[in-house]
Design a protein around this motif. Structure first.
Motif, mmCIF file in Angstrom:
data_model
loop_
_atom_site.group_PDB
_atom_site.id
_atom_site.type_symbol
_atom_site.label_atom_id
_atom_site.label_comp_id
_atom_site.label_asym_id
_atom_site.label_seq_id
_atom_site.Cartn_x
_atom_site.Cartn_y
_atom_site.Cartn_z
ATOM 1 N N ASN A 178 0.823 -1.208 0.000
ATOM 2 C CA ASN A 178 0.000 0.000 0.000
ATOM 3 C C ASN A 178 0.857 1.258 0.000
ATOM 4 O O ASN A 178 0.530 2.231 -0.660
ATOM 5 N N LEU A 179 1.951 1.248 0.718
ATOM 6 C CA LEU A 179 2.858 2.396 0.727
ATOM 7 C C LEU A 179 3.482 2.616 -0.651
ATOM 8 O O LEU A 179 3.685 3.760 -1.075
ATOM 9 N N PHE A 180 3.796 1.548 -1.357
ATOM 10 C CA PHE A 180 4.355 1.679 -2.703
ATOM 11 C C PHE A 180 3.346 2.329 -3.641
ATOM 12 O O PHE A 180 3.695 3.202 -4.432
ATOM 13 N N ASP A 181 2.092 1.941 -3.561
ATOM 14 C CA ASP A 181 1.051 2.537 -4.397
ATOM 15 C C ASP A 181 0.912 4.028 -4.110
ATOM 16 O O ASP A 181 0.799 4.846 -5.022
ATOM 17 N N VAL A 182 0.926 4.399 -2.864
ATOM 18 C CA VAL A 182 0.818 5.810 -2.485
ATOM 19 C C VAL A 182 2.024 6.589 -2.999
ATOM 20 O O VAL A 182 1.888 7.713 -3.500
ATOM 21 N N ALA A 183 3.213 6.028 -2.918
ATOM 22 C CA ALA A 183 4.416 6.707 -3.398
ATOM 23 C C ALA A 183 4.378 6.904 -4.903
ATOM 24 O O ALA A 183 4.809 7.951 -5.412
ATOM 25 N N MET A 184 3.867 5.936 -5.653
ATOM 26 C CA MET A 184 3.775 6.078 -7.112
ATOM 27 C C MET A 184 2.792 7.169 -7.497
ATOM 28 O O MET A 184 3.055 7.977 -8.396
ATOM 29 N N VAL A 185 1.659 7.235 -6.846
ATOM 30 C CA VAL A 185 0.675 8.291 -7.121
ATOM 31 C C VAL A 185 1.271 9.656 -6.786
ATOM 32 O O VAL A 185 1.107 10.625 -7.536
ATOM 33 N N PHE A 186 1.998 9.754 -5.692
ATOM 34 C CA PHE A 186 2.635 11.013 -5.308
ATOM 35 C C PHE A 186 3.684 11.432 -6.340
ATOM 36 O O PHE A 186 3.781 12.605 -6.693
ATOM 37 N N ALA A 187 4.482 10.496 -6.837
ATOM 38 C CA ALA A 187 5.524 10.820 -7.816
ATOM 39 C C ALA A 187 4.913 11.315 -9.127
ATOM 40 O O ALA A 187 5.392 12.288 -9.716
ATOM 41 N N VAL A 188 3.862 10.682 -9.585
ATOM 42 C CA VAL A 188 3.203 11.115 -10.820
ATOM 43 C C VAL A 188 2.595 12.497 -10.635
ATOM 44 O O VAL A 188 2.696 13.364 -11.504
ATOM 45 N N ALA A 189 1.971 12.750 -9.508
ATOM 46 C CA ALA A 189 1.387 14.061 -9.229
ATOM 47 C C ALA A 189 2.463 15.133 -9.156
ATOM 48 O O ALA A 189 2.277 16.252 -9.638
ATOM 49 N N LEU A 190 3.621 14.809 -8.596
ATOM 50 C CA LEU A 190 4.722 15.752 -8.504
ATOM 51 C C LEU A 190 5.275 16.095 -9.886
ATOM 52 O O LEU A 190 5.541 17.266 -10.188
ATOM 53 N N LEU A 191 5.432 15.101 -10.753
ATOM 54 C CA LEU A 191 5.913 15.357 -12.117
ATOM 55 C C LEU A 191 4.913 16.198 -12.906
ATOM 56 O O LEU A 191 5.298 17.107 -13.643
ATOM 57 N N LEU A 192 3.645 15.914 -12.754
ATOM 58 C CA LEU A 192 2.615 16.687 -13.444
ATOM 59 C C LEU A 192 2.596 18.136 -12.957
ATOM 60 O O LEU A 192 2.487 19.064 -13.754
ATOM 61 N N ALA A 193 2.742 18.350 -11.672
ATOM 62 C CA ALA A 193 2.784 19.705 -11.123
ATOM 63 C C ALA A 193 4.014 20.456 -11.621
ATOM 64 O O ALA A 193 3.947 21.654 -11.907
#
Length: 116
Positions: A21-36
């Motif tokens: 679950n932590l890995f999934d949250v980290a991937m979503v955060f990384a994609v959101a950071l790149l998009l921002a």
């Protein structure tokens, strides 16, 4: 005694379940950071597969790079030598007419002018 073994079976679960679950949250955060990051620099054209973009990194410096994105292909040009410098000989003169045409007159007077 029976009640106690039933409680232990419920506690013993998969210890890696929380890590997934932590890995999934980290991937979503990384994609959101790149998009921002892309949106903050106003370069959303890089994400559009139908657009063409040219980016110049370090303009005028010896390590200048020109990045050309044409539709889905990306080409990187590195600056390897100074342009416009050095020694040479004059080979002719170019004139721009009012109509927009450019006429080249070679230094050798026997030649005829060429339209470019």
């Amino acid at each position: 005694m029976r009640g106690r073994t039933g409680v232990l079976d419920e506690i013993d679960g998969d210890p890696m379940e929380g890590v997934a679950n932590l890995f999934d949250v980290a991937m979503v955060f990384a994609v959101a950071l790149l998009l921002a990051l892309v949106l903050s620099y106003n370069i959303s054209e890089l994400l559009d597969p139908t657009s063409s973009v040219t980016v110049v990194k370090n303009p005028g410096e010896p390590d200048m790079q020109i990045i050309i994105k044409n539709m889905s292909s990306i080409q990187i040009l590195n600056m390897t030598e100074q342009l416009g410098g050095g020694q040479g000989t004059r080979i002719g003169t170019a004139y721009r007419l009012r109509s927009g045409q450019v006429i080249y007159v070679p230094e050798n007077e026997t030649s005829t002018p060429m339209r470019i």
